[in-house]
Design a protein around this motif. Sequence first.
Motif, PDB file in Angstrom:
ATOM      1  N   VAL A 115       9.569  -4.513  -8.842  1.00  0.00           N
ATOM      2  CA  VAL A 115      10.933  -4.199  -8.597  1.00  0.00           C
ATOM      3  C   VAL A 115      11.003  -3.873  -7.028  1.00  0.00           C
ATOM      4  O   VAL A 115      11.707  -4.389  -6.107  1.00  0.00           O
ATOM      5  CB  VAL A 115      11.663  -3.251  -9.284  1.00  0.00           C
ATOM      6  N   SER A 116      10.076  -2.755  -6.678  1.00  0.00           N
ATOM      7  CA  SER A 116      10.213  -2.067  -5.025  1.00  0.00           C
ATOM      8  C   SER A 116       9.668  -3.089  -4.215  1.00  0.00           C
ATOM      9  O   SER A 116      10.157  -3.290  -3.031  1.00  0.00           O
ATOM     10  CB  SER A 116       9.172  -0.970  -5.044  1.00  0.00           C
ATOM     11  N   GLN A 117       8.734  -4.129  -4.443  1.00  0.00           N
ATOM     12  CA  GLN A 117       8.079  -5.035  -3.719  1.00  0.00           C
ATOM     13  C   GLN A 117       9.298  -6.057  -3.540  1.00  0.00           C
ATOM     14  O   GLN A 117       9.510  -6.777  -2.177  1.00  0.00           O
ATOM     15  CB  GLN A 117       6.975  -5.959  -4.497  1.00  0.00           C
ATOM     16  N   ALA A 141       0.928  -1.133   0.041  1.00  0.00           N
ATOM     17  CA  ALA A 141      -0.047   0.029   0.075  1.00  0.00           C
ATOM     18  C   ALA A 141       0.771   1.322   0.022  1.00  0.00           C
ATOM     19  O   ALA A 141       0.534   2.330  -0.583  1.00  0.00           O
ATOM     20  CB  ALA A 141      -0.871  -0.201   1.246  1.00  0.00           C
ATOM     21  N   VAL A 142       1.741   1.185   0.890  1.00  0.00           N
ATOM     22  CA  VAL A 142       2.780   2.431   0.853  1.00  0.00           C
ATOM     23  C   VAL A 142       3.701   2.712  -0.485  1.00  0.00           C
ATOM     24  O   VAL A 142       3.742   3.650  -0.966  1.00  0.00           O
ATOM     25  CB  VAL A 142       3.959   2.314   1.998  1.00  0.00           C
ATOM     26  N   ILE A 143       4.185   1.563  -1.070  1.00  0.00           N
ATOM     27  CA  ILE A 143       4.748   1.622  -2.361  1.00  0.00           C
ATOM     28  C   ILE A 143       3.556   2.167  -3.548  1.00  0.00           C
ATOM     29  O   ILE A 143       4.155   2.960  -4.167  1.00  0.00           O
ATOM     30  CB  ILE A 143       5.203   0.172  -2.678  1.00  0.00           C
ATOM     31  N   VAL A 144       2.350   1.647  -3.456  1.00  0.00           N
ATOM     32  CA  VAL A 144       1.563   1.956  -4.520  1.00  0.00           C
ATOM     33  C   VAL A 144       1.360   3.459  -4.292  1.00  0.00           C
ATOM     34  O   VAL A 144       0.983   4.361  -5.239  1.00  0.00           O
ATOM     35  CB  VAL A 144       0.090   1.423  -4.210  1.00  0.00           C
ATOM     36  N   LEU A 145       0.976   3.969  -2.782  1.00  0.00           N
ATOM     37  CA  LEU A 145       0.979   5.508  -2.808  1.00  0.00           C
ATOM     38  C   LEU A 145       2.103   6.457  -3.216  1.00  0.00           C
ATOM     39  O   LEU A 145       2.056   7.274  -3.967  1.00  0.00           O
ATOM     40  CB  LEU A 145       0.775   5.657  -1.154  1.00  0.00           C
TER      41      LEU A 145
END
Length: 113
Positions: free
Chosen positions: A101-103, A11-15
Amino acid sequence: MNLLIRILLTAVIVLVIAHFLPGVSIANFTTSIIVAIVLALLNFIVKPILVILTLPITIITLGLFLLIINALMIWFCTKIVDGFVIHNFLTALLFSLILSVSQSILFSLSDDK
């Protein structure tokens, strides 16, 4: 507990991605959490079916078609969740690439070893 942490990290990455990537908008953090849950469900239920159905084209493209499938998962998520908008498919492709990639990076850092 591990699943909850992964959902919150996603959720933080998506934001963050929605904040920096033009063509992506998200209403608030609650919507971001809903997006993370819907993406997890889509990746668990729909993605394996799509991977099996598109196996010949995935083999021909040496696995690059899986990027298109990831973008389709993001695109489906925008149709399901109100308050999450991606303006075109190319942006969805870039969003899915950055998200993956972030995940990978954050999940590898948060694993207990």
